[in-house]
Design an enzyme around this catalytic site. Structure first.
Site, PDB file in Angstrom:
ATOM      1  N   SER A 113       0.792  -1.218   0.000  1.00 45.51           N
ATOM      2  CA  SER A 113       0.000   0.000   0.000  1.00 45.51           C
ATOM      3  C   SER A 113       0.832   1.279   0.000  1.00 45.51           C
ATOM      4  O   SER A 113       1.601   1.500  -0.917  1.00 45.51           O
ATOM      5  CB  SER A 113      -0.947  -0.039   1.192  1.00 45.51           C
ATOM      6  OG  SER A 113      -1.851   1.010   1.091  1.00 45.51           O
ATOM      7  N   HIS A 114       0.676   2.077   1.053  1.00 47.53           N
ATOM      8  CA  HIS A 114       1.335   3.383   1.100  1.00 47.53           C
ATOM      9  C   HIS A 114       2.781   3.284   1.576  1.00 47.53           C
ATOM     10  O   HIS A 114       3.479   4.291   1.625  1.00 47.53           O
ATOM     11  CB  HIS A 114       0.560   4.300   2.051  1.00 47.53           C
ATOM     12  CG  HIS A 114       0.413   3.678   3.408  1.00 47.53           C
ATOM     13  ND1 HIS A 114      -0.405   2.599   3.623  1.00 47.53           N
ATOM     14  CD2 HIS A 114       1.002   3.953   4.585  1.00 47.53           C
ATOM     15  CE1 HIS A 114      -0.326   2.237   4.885  1.00 47.53           C
ATOM     16  NE2 HIS A 114       0.524   3.041   5.500  1.00 47.53           N
ATOM     17  N   LYS A 126      -1.875  -9.774   0.220  1.00 50.98           N
ATOM     18  CA  LYS A 126      -3.105 -10.056   0.962  1.00 50.98           C
ATOM     19  C   LYS A 126      -4.074 -10.834   0.099  1.00 50.98           C
ATOM     20  O   LYS A 126      -4.040 -10.756  -1.130  1.00 50.98           O
ATOM     21  CB  LYS A 126      -3.738  -8.778   1.500  1.00 50.98           C
ATOM     22  CG  LYS A 126      -4.344  -7.888   0.472  1.00 50.98           C
ATOM     23  CD  LYS A 126      -5.116  -6.782   1.194  1.00 50.98           C
ATOM     24  CE  LYS A 126      -5.673  -5.797   0.206  1.00 50.98           C
ATOM     25  NZ  LYS A 126      -6.575  -4.844   0.817  1.00 50.98           N
ATOM     26  N   ASP A 277      -2.498   6.525  -3.368  1.00 51.44           N
ATOM     27  CA  ASP A 277      -1.330   5.867  -2.788  1.00 51.44           C
ATOM     28  C   ASP A 277      -0.779   4.742  -3.664  1.00 51.44           C
ATOM     29  O   ASP A 277      -1.184   4.582  -4.814  1.00 51.44           O
ATOM     30  CB  ASP A 277      -1.664   5.327  -1.394  1.00 51.44           C
ATOM     31  CG  ASP A 277      -2.621   4.153  -1.472  1.00 51.44           C
ATOM     32  OD1 ASP A 277      -3.420   4.120  -2.411  1.00 51.44           O
ATOM     33  OD2 ASP A 277      -2.565   3.271  -0.581  1.00 51.44           O
ATOM     34  N   ASP A 279      -1.191   1.515  -3.942  1.00 49.23           N
ATOM     35  CA  ASP A 279      -2.077   0.550  -4.598  1.00 49.23           C
ATOM     36  C   ASP A 279      -3.420   1.155  -4.986  1.00 49.23           C
ATOM     37  O   ASP A 279      -4.334   0.432  -5.381  1.00 49.23           O
ATOM     38  CB  ASP A 279      -2.278  -0.684  -3.720  1.00 49.23           C
ATOM     39  CG  ASP A 279      -2.929  -0.371  -2.392  1.00 49.23           C
ATOM     40  OD1 ASP A 279      -2.776   0.766  -1.907  1.00 49.23           O
ATOM     41  OD2 ASP A 279      -3.609  -1.257  -1.829  1.00 49.23           O
ATOM     42  N   ASP A 281      -5.859   2.737  -3.301  1.00 52.49           N
ATOM     43  CA  ASP A 281      -7.095   2.721  -2.512  1.00 52.49           C
ATOM     44  C   ASP A 281      -7.249   3.950  -1.613  1.00 52.49           C
ATOM     45  O   ASP A 281      -8.322   4.196  -1.087  1.00 52.49           O
ATOM     46  CB  ASP A 281      -7.258   1.413  -1.721  1.00 52.49           C
ATOM     47  CG  ASP A 281      -6.090   1.116  -0.797  1.00 52.49           C
ATOM     48  OD1 ASP A 281      -5.176   1.948  -0.718  1.00 52.49           O
ATOM     49  OD2 ASP A 281      -6.111   0.036  -0.174  1.00 52.49           O
ATOM     50  N   ARG A 282      -6.189   4.712  -1.433  1.00 51.92           N
ATOM     51  CA  ARG A 282      -6.307   5.907  -0.577  1.00 51.92           C
ATOM     52  C   ARG A 282      -6.496   7.158  -1.427  1.00 51.92           C
ATOM     53  O   ARG A 282      -6.179   7.168  -2.613  1.00 51.92           O
ATOM     54  CB  ARG A 282      -5.038   6.092   0.252  1.00 51.92           C
ATOM     55  CG  ARG A 282      -4.824   4.992   1.236  1.00 51.92           C
ATOM     56  CD  ARG A 282      -3.657   5.313   2.131  1.00 51.92           C
ATOM     57  NE  ARG A 282      -3.548   4.306   3.170  1.00 51.92           N
ATOM     58  CZ  ARG A 282      -2.992   4.502   4.345  1.00 51.92           C
ATOM     59  NH1 ARG A 282      -2.463   5.683   4.636  1.00 51.92           N
ATOM     60  NH2 ARG A 282      -2.938   3.535   5.234  1.00 51.92           N
ATOM     61  N   GLU A 363     -12.399   6.143   6.436  1.00 51.06           N
ATOM     62  CA  GLU A 363     -11.445   6.107   7.530  1.00 51.06           C
ATOM     63  C   GLU A 363     -10.597   7.367   7.503  1.00 51.06           C
ATOM     64  O   GLU A 363     -10.344   7.941   6.436  1.00 51.06           O
ATOM     65  CB  GLU A 363     -10.528   4.907   7.389  1.00 51.06           C
ATOM     66  CG  GLU A 363     -11.230   3.579   7.491  1.00 51.06           C
ATOM     67  CD  GLU A 363     -10.214   2.453   7.530  1.00 51.06           C
ATOM     68  OE1 GLU A 363      -9.881   2.004   8.616  1.00 51.06           O
ATOM     69  OE2 GLU A 363      -9.734   2.060   6.456  1.00 51.06           O
ATOM     70  N   SER A 365      -7.582   7.450   7.724  1.00 52.36           N
ATOM     71  CA  SER A 365      -6.310   7.144   7.074  1.00 52.36           C
ATOM     72  C   SER A 365      -6.417   7.307   5.552  1.00 52.36           C
ATOM     73  O   SER A 365      -5.845   6.531   4.800  1.00 52.36           O
ATOM     74  CB  SER A 365      -5.870   5.732   7.428  1.00 52.36           C
ATOM     75  OG  SER A 365      -6.899   4.803   7.126  1.00 52.36           O
ATOM     76  N   LYS A 376     -11.452   0.305  -0.105  1.00 51.91           N
ATOM     77  CA  LYS A 376     -11.528   1.748  -0.284  1.00 51.91           C
ATOM     78  C   LYS A 376     -10.999   2.061  -1.689  1.00 51.91           C
ATOM     79  O   LYS A 376     -10.286   1.254  -2.277  1.00 51.91           O
ATOM     80  CB  LYS A 376     -10.759   2.472   0.801  1.00 51.91           C
ATOM     81  CG  LYS A 376      -9.326   2.039   1.003  1.00 51.91           C
ATOM     82  CD  LYS A 376      -8.821   2.678   2.280  1.00 51.91           C
ATOM     83  CE  LYS A 376      -7.336   2.452   2.496  1.00 51.91           C
ATOM     84  NZ  LYS A 376      -7.025   1.130   3.060  1.00 51.91           N
ATOM     85  N   ARG A 496      -0.054   5.886  17.051  1.00 57.69           N
ATOM     86  CA  ARG A 496      -0.936   6.887  16.460  1.00 57.69           C
ATOM     87  C   ARG A 496      -1.764   7.523  17.571  1.00 57.69           C
ATOM     88  O   ARG A 496      -2.421   6.811  18.335  1.00 57.69           O
ATOM     89  CB  ARG A 496      -1.874   6.252  15.437  1.00 57.69           C
ATOM     90  CG  ARG A 496      -1.166   5.540  14.300  1.00 57.69           C
ATOM     91  CD  ARG A 496      -2.080   5.464  13.080  1.00 57.69           C
ATOM     92  NE  ARG A 496      -1.670   4.482  12.092  1.00 57.69           N
ATOM     93  CZ  ARG A 496      -0.715   4.663  11.182  1.00 57.69           C
ATOM     94  NH1 ARG A 496      -0.038   5.792  11.150  1.00 57.69           N
ATOM     95  NH2 ARG A 496      -0.434   3.723  10.301  1.00 57.69           N
TER      96      ARG A 496
HETATM   97  C1  G16 Z   1      -4.701  -0.089   5.785  1.00 56.10           C
HETATM   98  C2  G16 Z   1      -6.096  -0.542   6.045  1.00 56.10           C
HETATM   99  C3  G16 Z   1      -6.930   0.589   6.559  1.00 56.10           C
HETATM  100  C4  G16 Z   1      -6.275   1.216   7.766  1.00 56.10           C
HETATM  101  C5  G16 Z   1      -4.860   1.636   7.428  1.00 56.10           C
HETATM  102  C6  G16 Z   1      -4.074   2.118   8.614  1.00 56.10           C
HETATM  103  O1  G16 Z   1      -4.708   0.811   4.726  1.00 56.10           O
HETATM  104  O2  G16 Z   1      -6.684  -1.059   4.882  1.00 56.10           O
HETATM  105  O3  G16 Z   1      -8.190   0.100   6.865  1.00 56.10           O
HETATM  106  O4  G16 Z   1      -6.989   2.317   8.200  1.00 56.10           O
HETATM  107  O5  G16 Z   1      -4.159   0.539   6.912  1.00 56.10           O
HETATM  108  O6  G16 Z   1      -3.898   1.077   9.494  1.00 56.10           O
HETATM  109  P1  G16 Z   1      -2.919   1.204  10.714  1.00 56.10           P
HETATM  110  O7  G16 Z   1      -3.386   2.401  11.489  1.00 56.10           O
HETATM  111  O8  G16 Z   1      -3.106  -0.084  11.461  1.00 56.10           O
HETATM  112  O9  G16 Z   1      -1.526   1.423  10.189  1.00 56.10           O
HETATM  113  P2  G16 Z   1      -3.759   0.575   3.481  1.00 56.10           P
HETATM  114  O10 G16 Z   1      -4.053   1.719   2.567  1.00 56.10           O
HETATM  115  O11 G16 Z   1      -2.382   0.575   4.060  1.00 56.10           O
HETATM  116  O12 G16 Z   1      -4.149  -0.758   2.954  1.00 56.10           O
END
Ligand code: G16
Length: 542
Positions: A113-114, A126, A277, A279, A281-282, A363, A365, A376, A496
């Site tokens: 992801s990010h 995943k 981001d 992948d 989704d953000r 979310e 995030s 997302k 966080r």
């Molecule tokens: C993932 C999850 C999200 C979550 C985010 C942050 O996002 O899919 O639901 O809000 O991580 O998670 P954490 O606070 O545990 O780091 P992504 O975009 O990384 O897949």
């Protein structure tokens, strides 16, 4: 082509986190590491025999090699078909769409992801279930259990497959269909949004800048924004996905998307700015001189959904993760629809979406999405905003001001302390947790605590309970401080701190966010002893 069964032994630490298994790339590249996890995944879903999977990733370092291994293993495990994005590329929301559209048995998405990419950065994998969403906790637990007892994996001995040419080929008995990664997703978006109205907005001179951050949304944004919708060439920047994302963090927030921030947060910047981001989704949403917090974005999409053809009939409900601000709840109340508070992690929205209890989710995030897929969706959020702007014909800043005047403003921020020694982070969390029972009624740095607990989620659809999902301290008047350890990092621990405060005084809606939140931040520091971490400031402020 020979199917080989290779003897293996369990490898420590293959426990999926908030979103799949994320590790340093070199760890994933160790012999047997990827293979064990993939075999445990197939075993956890009752085997791959006769099944169809969608497979693709965000193009980060090791994506190409890992896909070949996964395909060989899928074939050796008896899968019937694999649908693969050309070049091994698929954004996460596009993969979710394909899993649903072609009624497959799930998908394997290669992404961290990010998180940054490269041989010394991060990689991830995943599994998504047939509804298109991330595997539920029961599935990830079964995968993890499998990794702890694994003794063999199956793999086909064969050459690499050409994934650059669209069409069908065979790997043993498995059919591999290489598809254009963008076209099904484009069709989906065109069915939800009023493309004609957005096209008219662009032709009226409305200027947009979309930063793909050298990641997967580049090809999607080019095809949709510049192609189908006619935004001027160059509206999408950093559009070619690179294995190391150009050396940056492909994380659309004010810290990591600084190039875009600098351009849009100026008086002659474009009318609208957005980023996605690694992948896809953000999303981060900006207007000229205006930053839209993800929590506000969710509330605004919910309040304006009827302007979008795909949601014109109204919404069933809205869900947000617990640390996301309560802004969307008040919109739901006014609309007379249900609202839900779930733990962090998109997987917790799946049951609510499948049961038709909610239409939109979000979310803090930088994630927003709806029942169109089960992930997302960054570009979806951008198109949603553009559709609203095209209909309302006002600026992003005006939409925000209008929203706050109607609903009040939830000042909101997240402070991240990254790469902390794990013991230190856990000790801080225990310290806060041990105080929770005695906090209600106490004053902390001038604020009176109304409620404090460790968040547990009772899924209203399947009755499952997820405990220890973050520590909540609520203050009188609607302020909150929440403490959580990230479940997506790969180095040490990330603490966080989420802070929020509701302002309804019309004269106080335009304050600086951090200044407005100072009393809550102070209370959170006093409560937790964050200052003892020895960090002068958070690493990331959203
Ligand atoms: C993932 C999850 C999200 C979550 C985010 C942050 O996002 O899919 O639901 O809000 O991580 O998670 P954490 O606070 O545990 O780091 P992504 O975009 O990384 O897949």
């Amino acid at each position: 082509m020979e199917i080989k069964t290779i003897a293996t032994t369990p490898i420590e630490g293959q426990k999926p986190g908030t979103s799949g298994l994320r590790k340093k790339t070199r760890v994933f590249m160790e012999p047997g590491y990827l293979e064990n996890f993939v075999q445990a995944t197939f075993d956890a879903i009752g085997g791959a025999e006769g099944k169809t999977f969608v497979i693709g990733g965000d193009g980060r370092y090791f994506n190409a090699e890992a896909i070949q291994t996964i395909l060989r293993m899928a074939a050796a495990n008896g899968a019937r078909r694999a649908i693969v994005g050309q070049g091994g590329l698929l954004s996460t929301p596009a993969a979710s769409n394909l899993i649903r559209k072609y009624k497959t048995d799930g998908g394997l998405i290669l992404s961290a992801s990010h998180n940054p990419g490269g041989i010394d950065e991060d990689f991830g994998l995943k599994f998504n279930i047939p509804n298109g969403g991330p595997a539920t906790e029961s599935v990830t637990e079964a995968i993890y259990a499998g990794t702890m007892s694994i003794s063999r994996y199956h793999i086909l001995e064969t050459r690499d497959l050409d994934l650059n040419t669209i069409g069908e080929s065979r790997l043993g008995d498995m059919v591999v269909t290489v598809i254009d990664p963008v076209s099904d997703y484009l069709d989906l978006m065109a069915g939800i949004f009023d493309f004609g109205s957005i096209r008219a907005l662009f032709s009226s001179g409305f200027r947009i800048r979309f930063d793909a951050m050298h990641a997967i949304t580049g090809p999607y944004a080019k095809a949709i924004l510049e192609g189908a919708l006619g935004a001027p060439a160059g509206s999408v920047i950093n559009a070619v996905p690179l294995p190391d994302f150009g050396g940056g963090h492909p994380d659309p927030n004010p810290t990591w998307a600084k190039q875009l921030m600098d351009e849009v947060m100026s008086s002659n910047g474009p009318d609208f700015g957005a980023a996605s981001d690694g992948d896809g989704d953000r999303n981060m949403i900006l207007g000229r001189n205006t930053y839209v917090s993800p929590s506000d974005s969710l509330a605004i999409l919910t309040a304006n959904a009827r302007l979008v053809p795909g949601y014109a009939k109204g919404l069933a409900g809205v869900a947000r993760s617990m640390p996301t601000s309560c802004a969307a709840d008040r919109v739901a109340q006014k609309l007379g629809i249900e609202s839900f508070e779930t733990p962090t992690g998109w997987k917790f929205f799946g049951n609510l979406l499948d049961a038709g209890r909610v239409t939109i989710c979000g979310e803090e995030s930088f994630g927003t999405g709806s029942d169109h897929v089960r992930e997302k969706d960054g570009l979806w959020a951008v198109l949603f905003w553009l559709n609203i702007l095209a209909e309302r014909k006002v600026s992003v800043a005006e939409i925000l001001q209008d929203h706050w005047a109607t609903y009040g403003r939830n000042y909101y921020s997240r402070h991240d302390y990254e790469a902390l020694p794990i013991d230190q982070a856990k000790a801080l969390m225990s310290r806060v947790e041990n105080r929770l029972a005695t906090l209600a009624g106490m004053r902390v740095a001038g604020l009176k605590v109304s409620m404090a607990d460790s968040f547990s989620y009772h899924d209203p659809v399947d009755g499952s309970v997820s405990r220890n999902q973050g520590l909540r301290v609520q203050f009188e008047g609607g302020a909150r401080a929440i403490f959580r350890l990230s479940g997506t990092g790969t180095e040490g621990a990330t603490l966080r701190l989420y802070v929020e405060y509701l302002e309804t005084d019309p004269g106080k809606l335009g304050q600086d966010t951090q200044a407005a939140l100072r009393p809550v931040i102070e209370a959170a520091h006093v409560l937790s002893g964050i200052d003892s971490l020895g960090r002068a400031a958070p690493d990331v402020i959203t």
